[in-house]
Design a protein around this motif. Structure first.
Motif, short mmCIF file in Angstrom:
data_model
loop_
_atom_site.label_atom_id
_atom_site.label_comp_id
_atom_site.label_asym_id
_atom_site.label_seq_id
_atom_site.Cartn_x
_atom_site.Cartn_y
_atom_site.Cartn_z
N LYS A 1 41.09 -7.00 20.73
CA LYS A 1 40.25 -5.80 19.94
C LYS A 1 40.16 -4.44 20.84
CE LYS A 1 35.32 -5.00 18.98
NZ LYS A 1 33.88 -5.61 18.84
N SER A 2 40.08 -4.85 22.32
CA SER A 2 39.88 -3.61 23.11
C SER A 2 40.99 -2.55 23.26
CB SER A 2 39.60 -3.98 24.59
OG SER A 2 40.72 -4.60 25.23
N VAL B 1 38.12 -14.71 24.65
CA VAL B 1 38.51 -13.64 25.70
C VAL B 1 39.86 -12.97 25.11
CG1 VAL B 1 39.30 -13.28 27.96
CG2 VAL B 1 37.15 -14.76 27.80
N ALA B 2 40.79 -13.65 24.51
CA ALA B 2 41.94 -13.30 24.38
C ALA B 2 41.86 -12.42 23.07
CB ALA B 2 43.05 -14.30 23.88
N SER C 1 32.71 -10.03 17.31
CA SER C 1 31.51 -10.00 18.41
C SER C 1 31.21 -11.37 19.13
CB SER C 1 30.42 -9.40 17.97
OG SER C 1 29.14 -9.49 18.80
N SER C 2 31.10 -11.52 20.45
CA SER C 2 30.44 -12.82 21.00
C SER C 2 29.15 -13.26 20.31
CB SER C 2 30.60 -12.55 22.52
OG SER C 2 29.71 -11.56 22.97
N SER C 3 28.61 -12.37 19.53
CA SER C 3 27.24 -12.82 19.06
C SER C 3 27.48 -13.86 18.01
CB SER C 3 26.39 -11.80 18.59
OG SER C 3 27.51 -11.05 17.64
N SER C 4 28.80 -14.14 17.45
CA SER C 4 29.07 -15.07 16.38
C SER C 4 30.21 -15.95 16.85
CB SER C 4 29.22 -14.51 15.32
OG SER C 4 30.43 -13.45 15.03
N PRO C 5 30.44 -17.12 16.56
CA PRO C 5 31.45 -17.93 16.83
C PRO C 5 32.87 -17.37 16.28
CG PRO C 5 29.76 -19.30 15.53
CD PRO C 5 29.34 -18.00 15.47
N VAL C 6 33.94 -17.58 17.06
CA VAL C 6 35.40 -16.93 17.06
C VAL C 6 35.82 -17.56 15.57
CG1 VAL C 6 37.65 -17.06 17.64
CG2 VAL C 6 35.86 -16.64 19.44
N ARG D 1 47.45 -10.96 26.49
CA ARG D 1 46.76 -12.33 26.49
C ARG D 1 46.77 -12.70 25.04
NH1 ARG D 1 40.75 -10.85 29.44
NH2 ARG D 1 41.56 -10.87 31.58
N LEU D 2 47.29 -12.04 24.13
CA LEU D 2 47.65 -12.79 22.89
C LEU D 2 48.30 -14.11 22.94
CD1 LEU D 2 47.19 -12.61 19.82
CD2 LEU D 2 49.51 -11.33 19.77
N GLY D 3 49.25 -14.07 24.14
CA GLY D 3 50.01 -15.47 24.61
C GLY D 3 48.82 -16.56 25.04
#
Length: 358
Positions: A12-13, A6-7, A28-33, A65-67
């Motif tokens: 990215k946004s 999410v962070a 992308s959420s289609s692959s593991p972080v 949110r980087l925190g």
């Protein structure tokens, strides 16, 4: 892991320009972080421990949110064009050891998350556990931005800090007299090209592990502290382009590991201490544009066989040039111009480049 995803997607946004389409196509959420470009995860908890998006030509802002990356150890967003401030939420990243934000467009004072203004309620003696200093930070590189203000006192209490680099910013103020009291592990202190002023603190000798010290291109005044001669493992000392005066202390000759000594464009006077020419590892020696007088030592070159470049032009040096400079067989560049020397430079110096000797 959901917290990290999410962070990072929030990060990215906030990217407004990604010319190489790196994050746009990969994060992308289609692959593991942990498979994303620039991401390193711990093998045990599979949490993000390193974020390296350096040199991707990214533009945008760094979101709060980087925190949320509570396991982050290394943050490298250097060589992009991020503007503005870093979020204060980074103070939550208690495991951080490395921060590199060099060559961006950050402005304002030194990022406020580094200066923790923790107010203690008189009814409670303990600092809240969720607010702690960056005690594990070992590497802090803020060079090449437009940061203003003074160096926050909190930085000088980061006892694990090994590298502090704030070159090419707009810092003002004095270096604290007790700058090295709480920095026992500092190896690199690089503060060149700012607007720092006042005296160079003798207290720097307490940073006994210093190997690189660069304070050039500021507004420092006064003398060169003789205490710098106690930094016996120093390899690079740059104090040029300030307003330093008086004589160069003979104690600099104690720095037998010194390879680069830069003191150009000050108002230093007196003779060059003979001890300088006994630093056997010295390769580059610059005292161009001072008010030095006297003659060069007759044994010039005997004690400094590794000299490659010597810049002594635009002073008031006089006397005959020393033929023993031939013993510095690696010498490739010699500047003795705009002085009062008599006698020619030895012809046998061969391919040596002379700068404005006459």
């Amino acid at each position: 892991m959901a917290t990290d995803e999410v962070a990072l997607l929030a990060f990215k946004s906030h990217i407004s320009s990604d010319p190489n389409n790196i994050l746009a196509s990969n994060w992308s959420s289609s692959s593991p972080v942990c498979n994303w470009i620039g991401i390193t995860c711990s093998w045990r908890h599979h949490r993000v421990t390193a974020l390296d998006i350096s040199s991707m030509k990214l533009h945008g802002t760094v979101p709060p949110r980087l925190g949320n990356h509570l396991f982050l150890v290394s943050l490298d967003i250097s060589n992009n064009t991020f503007p503005g401030d870093l979020p204060e939420e980074l103070v939550l990243l208690q495991r951080l050891k490395l921060i590199d934000i060099t060559r961006n467009n950050f402005s304002g004072v030194i990022p406020s998350f580094l200066e923790l203004r923790m107010q203690r309620n008189f009814l409670h003696s303990e600092i809240p556990p969720e607010i702690k200093d960056l005690r594990y930070l070992t590497f802090l590189d803020l060079q090449g931005n437009s940061l203003t203000g003074s160096i926050p006192p909190s930085i000088l209490n980061m006892t694990s800090l090994g590298t502090l680099t704030i070159i090419r910013n707009r810092l003002v103020g004095k270096l604290p007299a007790d700058i090295c009291n709480n920095l026992p592990n500092l190896e690199m202190l690089l503060l060149s090209s700012n607007y720092l002023y006042g005296l160079i603190p003798p207290n720097l000798e307490k940073c006994s592990k210093l190997q690189l010290l660069k304070l050039s291109g500021n507004e420092f005044t006064g003398i060169i502290p003789r205490e710098l001669g106690n930094l016996t493992i120093l390899t690079v000392l740059h104090l040029g382009e300030n307003h330093l005066e008086g004589e160069e202390p003979v104690e600099i000759g104690n720095l037998q590991k010194l390879q680069v000594l830069g003191l150009r464009r000050n108002t230093l006077s007196g003779t060059i201490p003979a001890e300088i020419f006994n630093i056997s590892g010295l390769q580059i020696f610059t005292m161009y544009g001072n008010q030095l007088s006297g003659s060069l030592p007759l044994d010039l070159g005997l004690g400094t066989p590794n000299l490659k470049e010597v810049y002594l032009g635009s002073n008031d040096l006089s006397g005959r040039t020393a033929y023993t400079i031939l013993n510095a067989s690696r010498l490739t560049l010699l500047d003795l111009g705009s002085n009062k020397f008599t006698g020619p430079i030895p012809d046998s110096l061969g391919a040596l480049e002379l700068l404005d000797y006459t």
